[in-house]
Design a protein around this motif. Structure first.
Motif, PDB file in Angstrom:
ATOM      1  N   ILE A 191       3.835  -3.591   8.930  1.00  0.00           N
ATOM      2  CA  ILE A 191       4.651  -5.020   7.352  1.00  0.00           C
ATOM      3  C   ILE A 191       5.645  -3.655   6.815  1.00  0.00           C
ATOM      4  O   ILE A 191       4.706  -2.606   6.452  1.00  0.00           O
ATOM      5  N   ASN A 192       6.687  -2.520   7.600  1.00  0.00           N
ATOM      6  CA  ASN A 192       7.594  -2.801   6.587  1.00  0.00           C
ATOM      7  C   ASN A 192       7.131  -0.728   7.358  1.00  0.00           C
ATOM      8  O   ASN A 192       7.413  -0.405   5.865  1.00  0.00           O
ATOM      9  N   PHE A 193       6.372  -0.168   8.093  1.00  0.00           N
ATOM     10  CA  PHE A 193       6.072   1.115   8.863  1.00  0.00           C
ATOM     11  C   PHE A 193       6.979   1.633   9.313  1.00  0.00           C
ATOM     12  O   PHE A 193       7.169   0.867  10.023  1.00  0.00           O
ATOM     13  N   ASN A 194       7.358   2.797   8.970  1.00  0.00           N
ATOM     14  CA  ASN A 194       8.410   2.986   9.863  1.00  0.00           C
ATOM     15  C   ASN A 194       7.294   4.181  10.735  1.00  0.00           C
ATOM     16  O   ASN A 194       6.443   4.363  11.059  1.00  0.00           O
ATOM     17  N   LYS A 195       8.370   4.408  11.530  1.00  0.00           N
ATOM     18  CA  LYS A 195       7.494   4.951  13.027  1.00  0.00           C
ATOM     19  C   LYS A 195       7.149   6.385  12.635  1.00  0.00           C
ATOM     20  O   LYS A 195       7.533   7.078  11.504  1.00  0.00           O
ATOM     21  N   GLY A 196       5.417   6.171  12.505  1.00  0.00           N
ATOM     22  CA  GLY A 196       4.755   7.644  12.157  1.00  0.00           C
ATOM     23  C   GLY A 196       4.259   7.379  10.894  1.00  0.00           C
ATOM     24  O   GLY A 196       2.576   8.116  10.582  1.00  0.00           O
ATOM     25  N   ASP A 197       4.595   6.533  10.594  1.00  0.00           N
ATOM     26  CA  ASP A 197       3.680   6.034   8.790  1.00  0.00           C
ATOM     27  C   ASP A 197       2.190   5.744   9.377  1.00  0.00           C
ATOM     28  O   ASP A 197       2.198   4.496  10.660  1.00  0.00           O
ATOM     29  N   TRP A 198       1.664   6.094   8.779  1.00  0.00           N
ATOM     30  CA  TRP A 198      -0.218   5.471   8.030  1.00  0.00           C
ATOM     31  C   TRP A 198      -0.764   5.535   7.292  1.00  0.00           C
ATOM     32  O   TRP A 198      -0.652   5.721   6.615  1.00  0.00           O
ATOM     33  N   ILE A 199      -2.055   4.387   7.304  1.00  0.00           N
ATOM     34  CA  ILE A 199      -2.905   4.666   6.923  1.00  0.00           C
ATOM     35  C   ILE A 199      -3.844   5.133   7.394  1.00  0.00           C
ATOM     36  O   ILE A 199      -4.634   3.948   8.630  1.00  0.00           O
ATOM     37  N   ARG A 200      -5.282   4.775   6.665  1.00  0.00           N
ATOM     38  CA  ARG A 200      -6.454   4.899   7.224  1.00  0.00           C
ATOM     39  C   ARG A 200      -7.266   3.853   5.995  1.00  0.00           C
ATOM     40  O   ARG A 200      -7.766   4.004   5.606  1.00  0.00           O
ATOM     41  N   VAL A 201      -8.176   3.010   6.983  1.00  0.00           N
ATOM     42  CA  VAL A 201      -8.757   1.744   6.493  1.00  0.00           C
ATOM     43  C   VAL A 201     -10.172   1.556   6.925  1.00  0.00           C
ATOM     44  O   VAL A 201      -9.716   1.988   7.633  1.00  0.00           O
ATOM     45  N   GLY A 202     -10.906   1.436   5.893  1.00  0.00           N
ATOM     46  CA  GLY A 202     -12.688   0.885   6.422  1.00  0.00           C
ATOM     47  C   GLY A 202     -13.063  -0.347   6.101  1.00  0.00           C
ATOM     48  O   GLY A 202     -12.814  -0.578   4.856  1.00  0.00           O
ATOM     49  N   PHE A 203     -13.034  -0.726   6.955  1.00  0.00           N
ATOM     50  CA  PHE A 203     -13.561  -2.645   6.550  1.00  0.00           C
ATOM     51  C   PHE A 203     -14.830  -2.515   6.779  1.00  0.00           C
ATOM     52  O   PHE A 203     -16.492  -1.865   7.694  1.00  0.00           O
ATOM     53  N   CYS A 204     -15.186  -3.665   5.720  1.00  0.00           N
ATOM     54  CA  CYS A 204     -16.873  -3.729   5.392  1.00  0.00           C
ATOM     55  C   CYS A 204     -17.530  -4.582   6.226  1.00  0.00           C
ATOM     56  O   CYS A 204     -16.984  -6.021   6.772  1.00  0.00           O
ATOM     57  N   VAL A 240       1.181  -1.507   0.388  1.00  0.00           N
ATOM     58  CA  VAL A 240       0.069  -0.070   0.201  1.00  0.00           C
ATOM     59  C   VAL A 240       0.786   1.038   0.219  1.00  0.00           C
ATOM     60  O   VAL A 240       2.160   1.202   0.601  1.00  0.00           O
ATOM     61  N   ALA A 241       0.545   2.204  -0.458  1.00  0.00           N
ATOM     62  CA  ALA A 241       0.739   3.278  -0.513  1.00  0.00           C
ATOM     63  C   ALA A 241       0.685   4.339   0.481  1.00  0.00           C
ATOM     64  O   ALA A 241      -0.109   3.851   0.927  1.00  0.00           O
ATOM     65  N   LEU A 242       1.625   5.020   1.108  1.00  0.00           N
ATOM     66  CA  LEU A 242       1.478   5.040   2.973  1.00  0.00           C
ATOM     67  C   LEU A 242       0.920   6.707   2.332  1.00  0.00           C
ATOM     68  O   LEU A 242       0.571   7.519   1.840  1.00  0.00           O
ATOM     69  N   ARG A 243       0.120   7.038   4.573  1.00  0.00           N
ATOM     70  CA  ARG A 243      -0.823   7.940   4.102  1.00  0.00           C
ATOM     71  C   ARG A 243      -1.871   8.630   2.930  1.00  0.00           C
ATOM     72  O   ARG A 243      -2.335   9.510   2.968  1.00  0.00           O
ATOM     73  N   LYS A 244      -2.501   7.056   2.857  1.00  0.00           N
ATOM     74  CA  LYS A 244      -3.072   6.988   2.204  1.00  0.00           C
ATOM     75  C   LYS A 244      -4.546   6.519   2.776  1.00  0.00           C
ATOM     76  O   LYS A 244      -4.779   6.059   3.900  1.00  0.00           O
ATOM     77  N   GLY A 245      -6.138   6.562   1.649  1.00  0.00           N
ATOM     78  CA  GLY A 245      -7.088   5.856   2.520  1.00  0.00           C
ATOM     79  C   GLY A 245      -7.393   4.737   1.529  1.00  0.00           C
ATOM     80  O   GLY A 245      -7.633   4.812   0.719  1.00  0.00           O
ATOM     81  N   GLU A 290      -1.637   2.460  12.558  1.00  0.00           N
ATOM     82  CA  GLU A 290      -0.391   3.852  12.314  1.00  0.00           C
ATOM     83  C   GLU A 290       0.733   3.152  13.921  1.00  0.00           C
ATOM     84  O   GLU A 290       0.313   2.431  14.140  1.00  0.00           O
ATOM     85  N   ALA A 291       1.937   3.409  12.892  1.00  0.00           N
ATOM     86  CA  ALA A 291       3.175   2.478  13.602  1.00  0.00           C
ATOM     87  C   ALA A 291       3.770   3.622  15.183  1.00  0.00           C
ATOM     88  O   ALA A 291       3.685   4.533  14.340  1.00  0.00           O
ATOM     89  N   HIS A 292       3.740   3.120  16.180  1.00  0.00           N
ATOM     90  CA  HIS A 292       4.688   3.873  16.468  1.00  0.00           C
ATOM     91  C   HIS A 292       6.202   3.204  17.549  1.00  0.00           C
ATOM     92  O   HIS A 292       6.693   3.863  18.417  1.00  0.00           O
ATOM     93  N   SER A 293       6.649   2.265  16.622  1.00  0.00           N
ATOM     94  CA  SER A 293       7.976   2.705  17.152  1.00  0.00           C
ATOM     95  C   SER A 293       8.661   2.422  16.465  1.00  0.00           C
ATOM     96  O   SER A 293       8.235   2.621  14.101  1.00  0.00           O
ATOM     97  N   GLU A 294       9.752   2.615  16.509  1.00  0.00           N
ATOM     98  CA  GLU A 294      11.376   2.524  15.378  1.00  0.00           C
ATOM     99  C   GLU A 294      11.438   1.177  14.935  1.00  0.00           C
ATOM    100  O   GLU A 294      10.846   0.129  15.591  1.00  0.00           O
ATOM    101  N   ARG A 295      11.581   1.441  13.589  1.00  0.00           N
ATOM    102  CA  ARG A 295      11.857  -0.152  12.394  1.00  0.00           C
ATOM    103  C   ARG A 295      13.772   0.300  12.881  1.00  0.00           C
ATOM    104  O   ARG A 295      14.564   0.737  11.829  1.00  0.00           O
ATOM    105  N   GLU A 296      14.260  -1.551  12.207  1.00  0.00           N
ATOM    106  CA  GLU A 296      15.416  -1.609  12.369  1.00  0.00           C
ATOM    107  C   GLU A 296      14.925  -1.673  10.509  1.00  0.00           C
ATOM    108  O   GLU A 296      14.399  -2.034  10.017  1.00  0.00           O
ATOM    109  N   ARG A 297      16.546  -1.469   9.343  1.00  0.00           N
ATOM    110  CA  ARG A 297      16.766  -0.858   8.008  1.00  0.00           C
ATOM    111  C   ARG A 297      16.059  -2.483   7.456  1.00  0.00           C
ATOM    112  O   ARG A 297      14.814  -1.812   6.969  1.00  0.00           O
ATOM    113  N   PHE A 298      16.269  -3.096   7.659  1.00  0.00           N
ATOM    114  CA  PHE A 298      15.512  -4.040   7.000  1.00  0.00           C
ATOM    115  C   PHE A 298      14.334  -5.269   7.603  1.00  0.00           C
ATOM    116  O   PHE A 298      14.224  -6.198   7.061  1.00  0.00           O
TER     117      PHE A 298
END
Length: 1323
Positions: free
Chosen positions: A998-1011, A975-980, A1073-1081
């Protein structure tokens, strides 16, 4: 390792040794410089008594001087047995030999190698009821604690490399070769010195053109000294002006046919001047211009040193033949007289000859069909096709057509008569006449390995040997396209031999064994170091139990490794299905999963060293690192569970693998270490799943330690050069060539097994189709066109198999500083340097990346291929197929630095400014990307639909990565980040979901509506899950809010979040939204994987949870490009001559405050040209260099009626022009002018709307990238076009004619049947 075997039955028949020294106690030394000279030895001659049990114990030191047969020999308690070294061969036959407890057996020593011939023959049948030793088994040489076995034979080079290419027939290995065709008419004479087998003079006499040439010929023949060999032959024509003097001169030499030589008659003649009786002659009358005719002669002579040489000559008319391309035939008429070839010629004009020589037909997937010519009269050929006795329905057909005849004259002097000289890398003076050599295959089939016997050769250099016979196959002896493809040449003869005696025929000592072999396979087994392993049944070099560590295999060669019956991993598919006695009742074999793993080097523990080794042909794999979760056999309990999966790899350096079926190298899988049971019915030691993650001290809690593979070469492996799965697996300075797939680096289909690890390859070379074209075999399914010139060559799997250099799979994978050479797609085959695993259900990591990639002889259209439905790709509808993506860090692949390359129809990651690459079926985009894993519990057969709010009309459907038999399903979109986004289901929504970030850095987010169904209630929490420690900690809860805006709010440090339940639309909105840091790989954060768990209480009898209709357009969002597209590299920044031309076109109606206005433009490589008036803007670009040729506008009034100005403009454009057409405002969307679009590649049934953009081509073929976009509101094309434009891409170029001319207006309303099919629609 010891020279022992604990297995009851073995599949090796013989092992040849140059030396073997094994001691099972420290400090063992040889008894004397030459052991058989020790004065303490007593002569021993036991004779031949198979019932004699020999024990050589304390105080006994025996010297064996003659052949003997005994039941068994046990040397212990200080006893010694020494073999006398003399000319008489000694053969010692025994059921087994055991050496332990201070016992010694010697044949030669390190300083006094054994010079005679000594053999240990282990005899006995498997069905004699003899009890096996609990450790060594039967038919063994066993060295137990305190035992010493020293066998030192003559020091001979074990194997080396071929340093000069051997060609079939060996004609280039010595002598002289002469060939002529058109332009060399007349009688051609060679004068040969019989003492040296060399040509001393040659001349041509054009006796067709003038009589003076005939006179000169007579004078020349008379002047040749007696005793010289004369080779005389006619090329093309030589009779027209032959006079009597020349004819009689030839007759005096011994010719019987030259006197009556006719027009264009082939004629060849060999003689010794002065000895007419030595003459050999051939002559044939030739009438007409069709078919071949040849006159051939040859004769063996001897040099002054008595070495034979063969002189041969041929005079021919040759009709070359070639196969046409394959034609799909799906409209079969089934007429009584058969299919008319004339009908196919009409459908494919100019491509099928009038009178084909042969016909071949196959099914769409390559299965051969039967064809028969049933009627031919004149040019009316008819044929029928049969499949299983019935008429074919749909099939592919091709025809063998003859070319015009041509003359051909050849003269050959072969100084190696029925022999061949091998030129080798090393000095081979230790190889003696009578020795047997094996030359390895350098093609896909290991069965092209050939044995030769060494002959005497006085003229050979120290690095040469003469061998008997001629090669049947091509054996490469050089580096080709940067890859060392030299054949290994191994010595099979030794003066000390240990072998198992076998029966003449197979006997059923175990169930089914004689179903697979017609010979005895109970041969005895010995594991040793530094030998040539050849023609073995079952694994060749192997560590069997799991704890074998720190062994070194240096300069070992294994080839022709075949399947055997002993272990499940030895067995082929048929054996796997048949041999089930060691499984639990009810077991259903899956051969490609449970068996099919026979390997040249079978490593059950990674901590071993392999250096300078060659795996030169196996029915499955060259090097296979496999994992024992716990040790097996006598080694049981020697290490804790999981040790072998975590121990670092030993040294793997300068090894090579070729001519293997499955792969040159595999790191993957394990063996089943438990017995068959009702819980797991598979046999003991079957192949199972396992993952490799090397860590310091084999402790997964300690730092990772990468497995380094250096200077590995893999070529001509049918499926893979290498398949490497694991944690940190890194390759450096490797070479891959002519593999079906060069390299696949895999981690885990759902998560990487070793969090934070990566796979990488750097400083390496990949060659798609090299100059090693192989040898054509009877099976034409693996011979076909290929390479840059589309000439004939052996192919890895099939004619349409998509050859790939590296395929992306799982990830993260990094490709750095690699060169790709000679990857070129052609009609029907999607060859590419970079591609993706076919039929892939698993995740595709957005951090897969490339940097500093170089392409040589790789068309830009063949750099990448994302796939399309068809052979091998199937429907391309699995989840991983749809979500493929990688990062082009420096633009060395796409010419857009920092871009991401994605499949062209994946609108979860696309944005409005992405650039389409039609030849790749992909797009070049920019953005920030991550993955969302959605696990749906208590169901496994839901189909998920996910929609990006910016493109509600472009949903992505996912089936799930797991099998339908699991209790949950997992969906893994990128997914593209910061999108709905919104998520929908084809059945009732699952009651329990877990969403992994998965593969979210701290502060990255998406908004999702589940049906969900109306009336649903929710319990939602967040947690962090540490996969390594298997620990989970709750991090927060979600509370309901009635304000959508609150969902977006974040409160650092708080443990509660909001969800918004919009019951009208049925959508549950969450901000992920991810709230913790992630190592590079790492896929997850340093704390663990951040997750959101949704438990839903669903109303009864809820229906399908698809909220699309109520969600849109209400929640649709205006597309926004968050990360601007990078600037394209231009000019000197490009590394190759071919490049992309960036084309942007748009026609739209835009609002400026309260005003509406029409906007249209074309843009080529950043130069924008706005349209200034309503109508059409036409821009032409040179397809060779990418320069703009012309720019014109045509108002709407011109398009009405007969559009002469537009027609003249297009007609005046040169061929190979790229034509860009965009509309502005109101324009005539119907009428004769639209035929211009058809002539440039558009669909002849096109229907234009109010806005139109078109990329077309004027030329005699139709490129893949011809594109038309038309809409009532906005037409837009952003894409690249390859420069230069050439007709080379598979399936994408179709014949295209351009008939429009201002002098032929009638063409506007007449024939259009020849126009190209419709333009490729814009994604």
């Amino acid at each position: 390792m010891g020279a022992t075997s604990r297995q009851d039955f073995s599949l090796e028949a013989m092992l040849t040794l140059s030396w073997l020294a094994l001691a099972c106690f420290p400090g063992a030394v040889s008894a004397a410089l030459c052991p058989d000279q020790s004065p303490e030895l007593q002569p021993w001659n036991p004779g031949h008594d198979p019932d004699h049990y020999v024990h050589i114990g304390r105080g006994r030191a025996l010297l064996l001087a003659a052949s003997a047969t005994v039941n068994s020999i046990h040397v212990s308690q200080g006893g010694k047995l020494v073999i006398k070294d003399h000319e008489e061969p000694i053969v010692l036959r025994a059921r087994h030999v055991l050496i332990d407890d201070g016992g010694e057996l010697h044949a030669g020593s390190a300083l006094c190698p054994y010079q005679g011939n000594f053999s240990i023959v282990l005899y006995g049948r498997a069905d004699e009821g003899v009890q096996p030793d609990p450790y060594f088994g039967l038919k063994y040489i066993g060295v137990g604690p305190g035992g010493t076995l020293e066998l030192h034979g003559q020091k001979k080079l074990s194997w080396t490399f071929l340093n000069k290419t051997l060609r079939p027939g060996g004609m280039e290995e010595g002598g002289y070769f002469f060939e002529r065709s058109w332009g060399h008419r007349g009688v051609i004479v060679h004068v040969i010195d019989p003492k040296s087998a060399t040509v001393v003079h040659s001349d041509r006499f054009d006796t067709y053109r003038s009589k003076k040439e005939s006179e000169r010929l007579a004078q020349y023949l008379n002047a040749v000294p007696a005793g010289r060999i004369l080779s005389v032959a006619v090329n093309d024509e030589g009779s027209r002006n032959l006079d009597d003097a020349a004819r009689k001169a030839m007759t005096r030499l011994g010719s019987k046919h030259f006197l009556h030589l006719g027009f264009r008659h082939p004629w060849s003649f060999l003689t010794v001047k002065g000895n007419p009786s030595s003459s050999v002659e051939d002559h044939i009358e030739y009438h007409g211009h069709r078919g071949s005719a040849a006159a051939r002669v040859s004769k063996v002579f001897q040099t002054e040193h008595g070495e034979p040489f063969n002189v041969s000559s041929s005079s021919e008319w040759v009709q070359d033949v070639e196969w046409t391309e394959w034609f799909d035939h799906d409209r079969v008429t089934h007429t009584k007289g058969g299919e008319k070839i004339s009908d196919l010629r009409v459908a494919h004009p100019g491509k099928i000859c009038n009178r084909p020589i042969d016909i071949q037909a196959t099914t769409a997937d390559g299965v051969n069909l039967t064809t028969e010519v049933v009627y031919k009269k004149g040019q009316d050929y008819r044929f029928v096709c049969y499949h299983g006795g019935r008429a074919c329905q749909t099939y592919r057909v091709r025809f063998l057509c003859g070319k015009p005849v041509r003359p051909k004259l050849t003269v050959t002097i072969d100084t190696n008569v029925n022999s061949t000289v091998l030129t080798l890398e090393d000095e081979v003076r230790s190889w003696k006449p009578g020795d047997t050599l094996v030359v390895a295959s350098t093609d896909y089939s290991m069965y092209q390995a050939e044995e030769f016997q060494v002959l005497p050769c006085k003229a050979c250099a120290p690095n040469q040997v003469r061998v008997a016979g001629k090669p049947l196959y091509l054996h490469i002896g050089e580096e080709i396209d940067g890859v060392d493809m030299r054949a290994e040449v191994g010595l099979l003869s030794r003066n000390i031999v240990v072998r198992g005696e076998v029966e003449d025929r197979c006997y059923p000592y175990s169930n089914h064994v004689c179903n697979f072999f017609d010979f005895d396979t109970f041969g005895g087994h010995i594991k040793v170091k530094d030998v040539v392993g050849y023609n073995s049944l079952g694994h060749c070099f192997f560590t069997e139990d799991g704890p074998e560590e720190r062994n070194t295999f240096d300069h070992c060669l294994g080839l022709l490794v075949k399947s055997g019956t002993l272990l499940p991993s030895d067995r082929d598919s048929k054996m796997c299905r048949t041999i089930t006695e060691d499984s639990y009742p009810g077991y259903v074999p899956k051969p490609r999963q449970d068996c099919n793993a026979v390997s040249t080097f079978w490593m059950a523990n990674p901590n071993n060293n392999l250096i300078n080794c060659a795996a030169a042909g196996s029915e499955e794999t060259g090097f296979w690192f496999i994992f024992h979760h716990v040790p097996t056999g006598p080694s049981e309990g020697m290490y804790p569970p999981g040790y072998s999966e975590h121990i670092p790899l030993g040294k793997f350096h300068n090894n090579r693998a070729h001519s293997n079926y499955r792969a040159g190298m595999i790191i993957d899988n394990g063996v089943k270490t438990t017995e068959a049971s009702a819980k797991d019915k598979r046999p003991f030691l079957s192949i199972i799943s396992a993952r490799y993650s090397p860590h310091q001290d084999a402790d997964p809690l300690k730092p990772r330690e990468p497995a380094i593979i250096r200077h590995f070469t893999a070529y001509k492996n049918q499926d893979h050069g290498a398949w490497l799965r694991g944690g940190d697996v890194w390759l450096d300075s490797c070479r891959f060539a002519d593999n079906g797939i060069g390299l696949t680096l895999a981690s885990g289909g759902t998560f990487p097994y070793d969090e934070g690890s990566k796979q990488e390859i750097k400083n390496s070379l990949f060659v798609g189709e090299s100059g090693n074209v192989g040898t054509e075999m009877m099976d034409n399914r693996i011979w076909g066109p290929g390479g840059l010139d589309h000439s004939g060559r052996t192919l890895p799997i099939g004619q349409n198999f998509p050859i790939r250099g590296i395929q992306f799979y799982d990830g993260p994978v990094s490709i750095q500083n690699c060169t790709f050479r000679k990857f070129a797609a052609l009609e029907g085959r999607h060859t590419s340097a970079l591609a993706f695993r076919l039929n892939n259900a698993w995740q595709s990591c957005p951090h897969n990346n490339v940097t500093n990639i170089a392409f040589e002889d790789v068309p830009i259209t063949s750099r990448v291929f994302f796939g399309e439905p068809g052979p091998w790709f199937n429907q391309l509808d699995m989840d991983g197929d749809k979500t493929s993506l990688f990062h082009d860090i420096d633009g060395s692949v796409s010419e857009y630095p920092g871009s991401y390359l994605t499949k062209d129809d994946n609108w979860l990651v696309r944005h409005p400014d992405c650039i389409n690459v039609p030849d790749w079926r992909g797009a070049i985009c920019s953005g920030r990307y991550a993955q969302m894993y959605i696990q749906a519990y208590k169901t496994s057969n839901l189909r998920m639909k996910i929609i990006k709010n910016e493109f509600p009309g472009r949903p992505l459907y996912l089936e799930g990565a797991l099998t339908r038999s699991t209790h949950y399903q997992q969906y893994q979109p990128v997914v593209a980040l910061r999108k709905g986004y919104t998520v929908h289901w084809d059945q009732t929504a699952p009651a329990e979901l877990i969403i992994w970030l998965i593969n979210f850095n701290k502060g990255d987010w998406i908004r999702v509506g589940f049906c969900y169904p109306r009336g649903t209630t929710f319990s939602i929490l967040s947690d962090v899950h540490n996969r390594l420690l298997k620990q989970t900690s709750k991090t927060g809860t979600f509370m309901r809010t009635f304000q959508m805006d609150k969902v977006q709010q974040s409160f650092p440090g708080r443990s509660h979040y909001y969800y918004y339940w919009d019951e009208d639309s049925g959508l549950l909105f969450l901000k992920l939204e991810a709230h913790s840091e992630r190592e590079r790989f790492a896929f997850c954060s340093v704390r663990g994987c951040e997750r959101i768990k949704i438990k839903a209480l669903l109303p009864k009898d809820a229906g399908v949870s698809d909220c699309t209709a109520s969600a849109y357009p209400r929640f649709a969002e205006r597309p926004v490009v968050d990360v601007p597209m990078p600037r394209k590299l231009l000019g000197a920044q490009l590394k190759t001559k071919d490049h992309f031309l960036e084309v942007k076109m748009e026609s739209s109606r835009q609002r400026f405050f309260h005003l509406l206005s029409d906007v249209a433009y074309t843009e080529v490589d950043g130069v924008k040209r706005p349209s200034t008036e309503d109508g059409l803007q036409v821009l032409a670009v040179d397809g060779h260099r990418g320069h703009v040729l012309s720019h014109a506008s045509f108002r709407n009034v011109i398009l009405q009626g007969v559009p002469w100005q537009l027609l003249e403009h297009i007609a005046a454009l040169p061929d190979n022009s790229i034509v860009l057409i965009v509309s502005k405002g109101r324009y005539t969307s119907r009428g004769p002018w639209t035929r211009v679009l058809e002539s440039l590649g558009a669909d002849r049934s096109l229907k234009l709307k109010e806005k139109m953009a078109f990329v077309g081509f004027k030329g005699d073929f139709r490129p893949t990238w011809v594109t038309l976009d038309t809409d009532d509101h906005k037409a837009k094309i952003f894409q690249v076009v390859p420069i230069p434009v050439v007709p080379s891409h598979p399936g994408g170029h179709e014949e295209l004619r351009f008939p429009l001319s201002c002098n032929q207006p009638q063409s506007l309303s007449s024939e259009r049947a020849f126009l190209a099919p419709r333009a490729r629609p814009r994604p």
